[in-house]
Design a protein around this motif. Structure first.
Motif, short mmCIF file in Angstrom:
data_model
loop_
_atom_site.label_atom_id
_atom_site.label_comp_id
_atom_site.label_asym_id
_atom_site.label_seq_id
_atom_site.Cartn_x
_atom_site.Cartn_y
_atom_site.Cartn_z
N GLY A 87 0.81 -1.21 0.00
CA GLY A 87 0.00 0.00 0.00
C GLY A 87 0.84 1.26 0.00
O GLY A 87 2.04 1.23 -0.26
N ASP A 88 0.15 2.35 0.30
CA ASP A 88 0.74 3.69 0.31
C ASP A 88 0.82 4.15 1.76
O ASP A 88 -0.19 4.17 2.46
N ILE A 89 2.01 4.51 2.20
CA ILE A 89 2.20 4.92 3.60
C ILE A 89 1.34 6.15 3.96
O ILE A 89 0.99 6.34 5.12
N GLY B 183 10.95 16.31 -0.88
CA GLY B 183 11.59 15.17 -1.55
C GLY B 183 10.64 14.29 -2.35
O GLY B 183 9.49 14.67 -2.59
N GLY B 184 11.14 13.10 -2.74
CA GLY B 184 10.34 12.18 -3.54
C GLY B 184 9.95 10.95 -2.73
O GLY B 184 10.05 10.97 -1.51
N ALA C 140 5.14 11.54 -0.90
CA ALA C 140 3.75 11.13 -0.66
C ALA C 140 3.24 11.68 0.67
O ALA C 140 2.11 12.18 0.78
N PRO D 82 7.56 2.43 6.36
CA PRO D 82 7.91 2.06 4.99
C PRO D 82 9.27 1.36 5.05
O PRO D 82 9.85 1.21 6.13
N ALA D 83 9.79 0.95 3.89
CA ALA D 83 11.11 0.31 3.85
C ALA D 83 12.17 1.41 3.74
O ALA D 83 12.64 1.76 2.66
N ALA E 137 15.44 1.91 1.34
CA ALA E 137 15.42 0.90 0.26
C ALA E 137 14.98 1.47 -1.09
O ALA E 137 14.78 0.72 -2.04
N GLY E 138 14.85 2.80 -1.18
CA GLY E 138 14.48 3.42 -2.46
C GLY E 138 15.63 4.27 -2.96
O GLY E 138 16.68 3.76 -3.34
N ALA E 139 15.46 5.59 -2.91
CA ALA E 139 16.47 6.52 -3.42
C ALA E 139 17.82 6.33 -2.73
O ALA E 139 18.87 6.59 -3.34
N PHE E 140 17.83 5.86 -1.50
CA PHE E 140 19.09 5.71 -0.76
C PHE E 140 19.80 4.39 -1.07
O PHE E 140 20.90 4.14 -0.56
N VAL F 163 4.49 -1.15 5.51
CA VAL F 163 3.73 -0.82 4.29
C VAL F 163 4.70 -0.83 3.11
O VAL F 163 5.62 -0.01 3.05
#
Ligand code: AR6
Length: 178
Positions: A16-18, A38-39, A44, A121-122, A125-128, A159
């Motif tokens: 889902g979406d946090i 940020g992104g 979000a 969230p994780a 685990a995304g941009a970083f 999430v």
């Protein structure tokens, strides 16, 4: 979706979406050091919370990798946002310890603020760039290592954005039978 009771605490992994977790007291932001928009998760959360979130968070910045700070949730359907700065993979070391600190510090803030439910969230685990499965392992090891100490928090939700990401958390959670 997977749910499991561990030491009286409901642990869940959902896709889902946090920024759309209305039944949860506190949502965790995968923040940047300046606590700006940020992104990804931060985008979000700030989009849904409105400009008041950045105004409240700004005086608390900058934060360092592993740190967490708490603010109100503004237009989000929650009570609080806990902002965590995860390590940039390959730059902030020791990465696993800094990532674990994020989860530890977020749970400490939750306890200090009488929070009953928190959604993560994780982080990193995304941009970083933190490899997803390794980040998931650190997240679950840290949280599961602390559930015995929690008194206010009764529900912890992870999430995840993608189906494959959810499967990784489900696999790791199912392995635990404590
Ligand atoms: N809900 C849940 N998970 C999400 C969402 C969402 N709305 N959007 C992305 N993810 P990231 P980081 C997943 O990049 O690595 C920002 O620009 C995503 O697929 O949000 O800690 C900040 O300003 C990934 O698995 O966080 C910082 O500069 C995970 O959430 C930087 O990115 C984390 O991705 C922080 O990077």
């Amino acid at each position: 979706m997977t749910a499991k009771m561990i030491h009286g605490i409901t642990m869940e992994a959902v896709r889902g979406d946090i920024a759309s977790q209305p039944d949860i007291d506190a949502v965790v932001n995968a923040a940047n050091a300046r606590l700006r928009r940020g992104g990804g998760v931060a985008g979000a959360i700030h989009r849904a919370a409105g400009p008041g979130l950045e105004r409240e968070a700004k005086p608390l910045a900058p934060i360092r990798p592993g740190d967490a700070v708490i603010t109100g949730a503004h237009d989000l359907p929650n009570r609080y946002v806990v902002h965590c700065l995860g390590p940039v993979y390959g730059r902030d070391e020791p990465a696993a310890e800094l990532l674990a600190s994020c989860y530890h510090n977020a749970l400490r803030l939750a306890e200090d603020n009488a929070i009953r439910s928190i959604a993560f969230p994780a982080i990193s685990a995304g941009a970083f760039g933190y490899p997803f499965e390794e980040a998931a392992q650190v997240a679950l090891d840290t949280v599961l290592g602390e559930v015995g100490e929690l008194s206010s928090v009764k529900q912890i939700r992870f999430v995840l954005f993608g189906e494959e990401d959810l499967r990784i958390y489900e696999k790791l959670l199912e392995r635990r039978d404590d």
